[in-house]
Design an enzyme around this catalytic site. Structure first.
Site, mmCIF file in Angstrom:
data_model
loop_
_atom_site.group_PDB
_atom_site.id
_atom_site.type_symbol
_atom_site.label_atom_id
_atom_site.label_comp_id
_atom_site.label_asym_id
_atom_site.label_seq_id
_atom_site.Cartn_x
_atom_site.Cartn_y
_atom_site.Cartn_z
ATOM 1 N N GLU A 99 93.656 31.776 68.897
ATOM 2 C CA GLU A 99 94.584 31.065 67.660
ATOM 3 C C GLU A 99 95.932 31.289 67.258
ATOM 4 O O GLU A 99 96.735 30.600 67.179
ATOM 5 C CB GLU A 99 93.805 31.193 66.297
ATOM 6 C CG GLU A 99 92.210 30.592 66.194
ATOM 7 C CD GLU A 99 91.592 30.875 64.878
ATOM 8 O OE1 GLU A 99 91.994 31.140 63.870
ATOM 9 O OE2 GLU A 99 90.421 30.755 65.052
ATOM 10 N N GLU A 151 84.468 31.576 58.499
ATOM 11 C CA GLU A 151 84.602 30.691 59.730
ATOM 12 C C GLU A 151 83.857 29.602 59.867
ATOM 13 O O GLU A 151 84.173 28.388 60.147
ATOM 14 C CB GLU A 151 84.135 31.741 60.944
ATOM 15 C CG GLU A 151 84.934 33.118 61.468
ATOM 16 C CD GLU A 151 86.007 32.548 61.975
ATOM 17 O OE1 GLU A 151 86.628 31.932 61.378
ATOM 18 O OE2 GLU A 151 86.464 33.252 62.975
ATOM 19 N N GLU A 221 89.092 28.730 49.919
ATOM 20 C CA GLU A 221 89.420 27.824 50.864
ATOM 21 C C GLU A 221 89.745 26.414 50.304
ATOM 22 O O GLU A 221 90.766 25.867 50.717
ATOM 23 C CB GLU A 221 88.013 27.578 51.754
ATOM 24 C CG GLU A 221 87.696 28.656 52.387
ATOM 25 C CD GLU A 221 88.597 28.757 53.968
ATOM 26 O OE1 GLU A 221 89.180 27.772 54.146
ATOM 27 O OE2 GLU A 221 88.696 29.729 54.727
HETATM 28 C C1 LIG Z 1 92.319 29.206 55.412
HETATM 29 C C2 LIG Z 1 91.278 29.383 56.720
HETATM 30 N N1 LIG Z 1 90.036 29.793 56.789
HETATM 31 C C3 LIG Z 1 89.505 29.791 57.653
HETATM 32 C C4 LIG Z 1 90.004 29.904 59.027
HETATM 33 C C5 LIG Z 1 89.227 30.115 60.204
HETATM 34 O O1 LIG Z 1 89.483 30.990 61.142
HETATM 35 C C6 LIG Z 1 91.262 29.660 59.061
HETATM 36 N N2 LIG Z 1 91.931 29.792 60.186
HETATM 37 N N3 LIG Z 1 92.009 29.619 58.009
#
Ligand SMILES: Cc1ncc(CO)c(N)n1
Length: 232
Positions: A99, A151, A221
């Site tokens: 990532e 995730e 989130e």
């Molecule tokens: C804020 C956020 N939540 C979850 C993921 C999942 O890896 C991410 N990349 N970014």
């Protein structure tokens, strides 16, 4: 029936504590996985400046996830009774590594300068929360449950943008694929199975801590998506 015996009963019906909590907190979960930002990606109305803001902030977030995931790995070494947990969590470490490389490539494609990004409040709050979960007094069960939730929100959100009928712009599909692909879905499923197995054996005290942590992740989130839309 106590929460714990309920969990045992649920697992014999092939569903666990996580499924139970998802039912109980459906609205909160939907708030995180069907946020207006994600819906705007899915219907094609997304504002590209929001997308770029999200991209830069998420790059910082993913880097801040590394010590958290490392701490989950360490807890698995010390506390897990199943050696296959290690493989799944190591897969998570590998996926974070990919990532970070992907964010750098994507940022240069969109002209987002990663070196000058300032973390926004919602991002700092979320990172501070992750840091608090790295402490050694946080149980493996609580940490792995948080990891699953983190995730799973991205998996469910971005998979929604790739479903039939979605109008996700072509140039954003690769982003959605990162978290919406079948392999990532399988990986989230493995995390969920680990969490359910640990929760099934957990004390009521650990169960309530884990449930609380799931709710905190979902809140963070939502805050993170809000920030992408320039709302904080
Ligand atoms: C804020 C956020 N939540 C979850 C993921 C999942 O890896 C991410 N990349 N970014």
């Amino acid at each position: 029936m106590t929460e714990k015996s309920e969990a045992v009963e649920k697992s014999s019906n092939n569903t666990g504590m996580i499924e139970e909590w998802l039912r109980k907190h459906r609205l909160v979960y939907t708030g995180a996985t069907r946020h207006p930002f994600i819906l705007s990606v899915r219907d094609g109305s997304v504002d590209l400046s929001s997308f770029k803001r999200w991209l830069g902030q998420d790059y910082l977030f993913v880097k801040a996830c590394v010590p958290f995931v490392a701490s989950v790995l360490l807890k698995a070494c010390k506390e897990s009774d199943d050696s296959s947990d290690m493989e799944v969590i190591l897969g998570g470490v590998a996926s974070i590594n990919d990532e970070i490389a992907w964010f750098m490539k994507e940022a240069s494609k969109w002209g987002v300068p990663l070196t000058s990004i300032v973390p926004q409040k919602a991002n700092l709050d979320y990172c501070r929360f992750l840091e608090s979960l790295t402490r050694s007094d946080v149980e493996y069960t609580v940490a792995i449950t948080a990891f699953w939730a983190i995730e799973a929100v991205y998996q469910e959100s971005f998979a929604h943008c790739l479903e039939d009928g979605s109008k996700t712009p072509e140039e954003l599909k690769e982003t959605c694929q990162r978290w919406g692909n079948e392999g990532f879905s399988q990986y989230c499923h493995c995390l969920r199975n680990i969490a359910n197995r640990c929760l099934q054996k957990a004390t009521d005290d650990v169960l309530s801590k884990a449930e609380e942590v799931v709710l905190r992740v979902l809140e963070h989130e939502v805050g993170f998506w809000n920030m992408s839309r320039g709302e904080s």
